[in-house]
Write an enzyme that holds these catalytic residues in place. Structure first.
Site, PDB file in Angstrom:
ATOM      1  N   ASP A 111       0.808  -1.185   0.125  1.00  0.00           N
ATOM      2  CA  ASP A 111       0.174   0.029   0.022  1.00  0.00           C
ATOM      3  C   ASP A 111       0.835   1.274   0.026  1.00  0.00           C
ATOM      4  OD1 ASP A 111      -2.350   1.454   0.004  1.00  0.00           O
ATOM      5  OD2 ASP A 111      -2.870   1.394   2.161  1.00  0.00           O
ATOM      6  N   ASN A 116       1.439   7.388   3.051  1.00  0.00           N
ATOM      7  CA  ASN A 116       2.062   6.583   3.872  1.00  0.00           C
ATOM      8  C   ASN A 116       3.420   6.666   4.013  1.00  0.00           C
ATOM      9  OD1 ASN A 116      -0.373   5.035   4.625  1.00  0.00           O
ATOM     10  ND2 ASN A 116       0.010   3.392   3.214  1.00  0.00           N
ATOM     11  N   ASP A 155       2.243   2.516   8.176  1.00  0.00           N
ATOM     12  CA  ASP A 155       1.270   1.411   7.810  1.00  0.00           C
ATOM     13  C   ASP A 155       1.507   0.236   7.247  1.00  0.00           C
ATOM     14  OD1 ASP A 155      -1.425   0.474   7.423  1.00  0.00           O
ATOM     15  OD2 ASP A 155      -2.194   2.396   7.085  1.00  0.00           O
ATOM     16  N   THR A 167      -4.382   0.780  -3.093  1.00  0.00           N
ATOM     17  CA  THR A 167      -5.161   2.131  -3.004  1.00  0.00           C
ATOM     18  C   THR A 167      -5.177   2.282  -4.725  1.00  0.00           C
ATOM     19  OG1 THR A 167      -4.611   2.760  -1.061  1.00  0.00           O
ATOM     20  CG2 THR A 167      -5.274   4.460  -2.636  1.00  0.00           C
TER      21      THR A 167
HETATM   22  C1  PIT Z   1       2.983   9.014  13.576  1.00  0.00           C
HETATM   23  C2  PIT Z   1       2.197   9.856  13.229  1.00  0.00           C
HETATM   24  C3  PIT Z   1       1.092   9.572  12.504  1.00  0.00           C
HETATM   25  C4  PIT Z   1       0.574   8.485  11.980  1.00  0.00           C
HETATM   26  C5  PIT Z   1       1.544   7.197  12.399  1.00  0.00           C
HETATM   27  C6  PIT Z   1       2.857   7.509  13.001  1.00  0.00           C
HETATM   28  C7  PIT Z   1       1.047   6.066  12.131  1.00  0.00           C
HETATM   29  C8  PIT Z   1       1.942   5.094  11.840  1.00  0.00           C
HETATM   30  C9  PIT Z   1       1.543   3.546  11.344  1.00  0.00           C
HETATM   31  C10 PIT Z   1       0.467   3.139  11.181  1.00  0.00           C
HETATM   32  C11 PIT Z   1       0.256   1.653  10.940  1.00  0.00           C
HETATM   33  C12 PIT Z   1       1.398   1.008  10.949  1.00  0.00           C
HETATM   34  C13 PIT Z   1       2.592   1.508  11.286  1.00  0.00           C
HETATM   35  C14 PIT Z   1       2.785   2.851  11.616  1.00  0.00           C
HETATM   36  O1  PIT Z   1       1.363  -0.423  10.756  1.00  0.00           O
HETATM   37  O2  PIT Z   1       0.123  10.600  12.308  1.00  0.00           O
HETATM   38  O3  PIT Z   1       4.104   9.057  14.203  1.00  0.00           O
HETATM   39  O4  PIT Z   1      -0.803   1.178  10.497  1.00  0.00           O
END
Ligand code: PIT
Length: 468
Positions: free
Chosen positions: A154, A159, A175, A195
């Site tokens: 993704d 991301n 993500d 996406t």
């Molecule tokens: C941050 C600030 C923000 C979002 C994130 C981290 C999200 C991170 C994330 C989300 C996931 C994942 C790994 C990392 O698997 O606004 O510091 O679903």
């Protein structure tokens, strides 16, 4: 830019019935962290700023996923398992995870600089040199994932996040909700996920491998340079038909001044057939990057000196140093990260012995190959033939003089959250589990350093262990 379906699409989420060891903790997140403003909301959850109670100066991001919205918890556990294994300057770092009746919580490195998507919207498009700098970071992250057999599935500008608002902010991939591990014997993936704008043609056809990520990287590069999507359509069907034909053009006015090398790289990433597509490793050697890469390998004498002095005295010390590494802020990490990147000559997120010899042999003191080899094996404490990013940071911590009394106390409180005055095998096991280290033997770690055999480590003992 179009407004059609920018959301991640998940069809038939794969059910992973593998019995995964639980990485999450029985301690409640509320007893460990305070939380503050919302940073963003995603498909399944909400991301907030947080502060560990053991160290309120260290800001983190906490993603809380409502279990009521998740059909298959194994998918979430896979996400955490994947995150636990990631260790790269351009990939978000996982600190801990928690689970309670309603939520899964993932505690991560804080990125306060917003998404690459917003930055692109603001700017319209990037100048070639700036786009190339971002592309190197994106490709380094993807190369690392592919080298450890992970497909992100993704990749899109939403991301990638900047870790700060500064001009020299680092870019981090986030993500891993759709990420998959694949082995050399694994079958190709079949679920149509991702996406729409970024999805590769073979994903739409229903049989694909990790090269689908490189297609998405090609779409991102196209967008960075002109601000538009390469593939559009009035609806999903039309969009998908354009993707399946691979029909896109360098048409807008923004392409006029763009070099033919940039276009060449995009064409190689947007090759219809995955087997003809450029890999992340190859892309990093593309001549387009010639003008940004200085090729100047520079590791300061201070860093080399601290690598030489570094000697791990116990596995317990190693775990505590890992805690300190997570606490480093981006100013403290900046030069260490540059040194790591210089040493990582293959740009895959590891320092190999040959990388190490090449760079260190050219340092001011010109050490002998034998000495460099000994230095390497001293740093590679899991003896897998490569020094990973956090091993490198741990070994260079000393050069930063960051472990003062206050930091020692916050680390101690992290491993003894109930304030008993002693880190025991039980409290250590709990801390290690929260960090996803389910295979580390906490009893053995304590036994190794518990010289007075009282079943634990008090603060004075802790200080001695940390200072080696
Ligand atoms: C941050 C600030 C923000 C979002 C994130 C981290 C999200 C991170 C994330 C989300 C996931 C994942 C790994 C990392 O698997 O606004 O510091 O679903």
């Amino acid at each position: 830019m179009g407004s059609l379906c920018n959301k991640t699409y998940i069809e038939r989420p794969q059910i992973n019935r593998r019995s995964a060891k639980r990485h999450t903790s029985i301690l409640s997140i509320k007893s460990m962290y305070n939380s503050g403003k919302v940073l963003g909301t995603g498909t399944f959850g909400i991301v907030r700023v947080g502060w560990p109670k053991s160290n309120p100066h260290h800001k983190v991001a906490i993603k809380s996923i409502d279990k009521g919205l998740v059909k298959n918890f194994e998918v979430l556990r896979t996400e955490v398992e994947i995150l636990v294994g990631l260790d790269h300057p351009n990939i978000i770092r996982l600190y801990e995870s928690y689970e309670d009746d309603r939520y899964f919580h993932i505690v991560m490195e804080l990125c306060e600089g917003g998404e690459l998507w917003d930055s692109l919207l603001n700017k319209g498009h990037y100048k070639e040199k700036d786009a190339a700098e971002l592309m190197i970071k994106i490709l380094r992250a993807v190369n690392h994932l592919h080298k450890i057999n992970i497909c992100h599935r993704d990749l899109k500008p939403e991301n990638f996040m900047f870790d700060s608002k500064d001009h020299d902010a680092e870019l981090k991939l986030i993500d891993f909700g759709l990420s998959q591990k694949f082995g050399s014997n694994s079958k190709s993936m079949t679920s149509i996920v991702g996406t729409p704008y970024y999805v590769a043609p073979e994903v739409l056809k229903g049989s694909y491998g990790f090269m689908c990520d490189m297609w998405s990287v090609g779409v991102i590069m196209f967008m960075l340079l002109c601000g538009d999507h390469p593939f559009v359509g009035k609806d999903k069907e039309e969009l998908y038909s354009h993707i399946l034909q691979g029909s896109y053009e360098f048409k807008s006015v923004h392409w006029r001044g763009v070099s033919s090398q940039a276009k060449d790289l995009i064409r190689k990433m947007l090759a219809l057939e995955p087997k003809n597509r450029i890999t992340a490793e190859e892309a990093l050697c593309h001549p387009w990057f010639g003008f940004t890469e200085t090729n100047e390998i520079h590791v300061s004498p201070g860093i080399i000196a601290s690598l030489k002095h570094f000697k791990l005295s116990s596995s317990f010390q190693k775990e505590v140093l890992a805690y300190f590494v997570n606490e480093l802020n981006h100013d403290q990490i900046k030069d260490l990260k540059e040194a790591f990147n210089s040493l990582d000559t293959h740009k895959n997120g590891f320092i190999t012995l040959s990388d190490f010899i090449t760079v260190i042999a050219n340092s001011e003191e010109h050490p002998k190959t034998r000495e460099i080899e000994a230095l390497f094996w001293n740093l590679d404490y899991n003896k897998d033939g490569r020094i990973n990013y956090s091993e490198f940071l741990a070994a260079t911590l000393e050069s930063k003089h960051i472990i003062n009394e206050e930091k020692l106390w916050s680390a101690f409180r992290h491993f003894d959250p109930n304030n008993t005055g002693k880190i025991t095998a039980i409290s250590l096991k709990s801390a290690l589990r929260r960090a996803g280290k389910v295979n580390v033997d906490a009893d053995e770690l304590i036994r190794e350093v518990d010289y007075d055999k009282d079943g634990g480590v008090n603060f004075e003992e802790f200080r001695k262990i940390v200072q080696g």
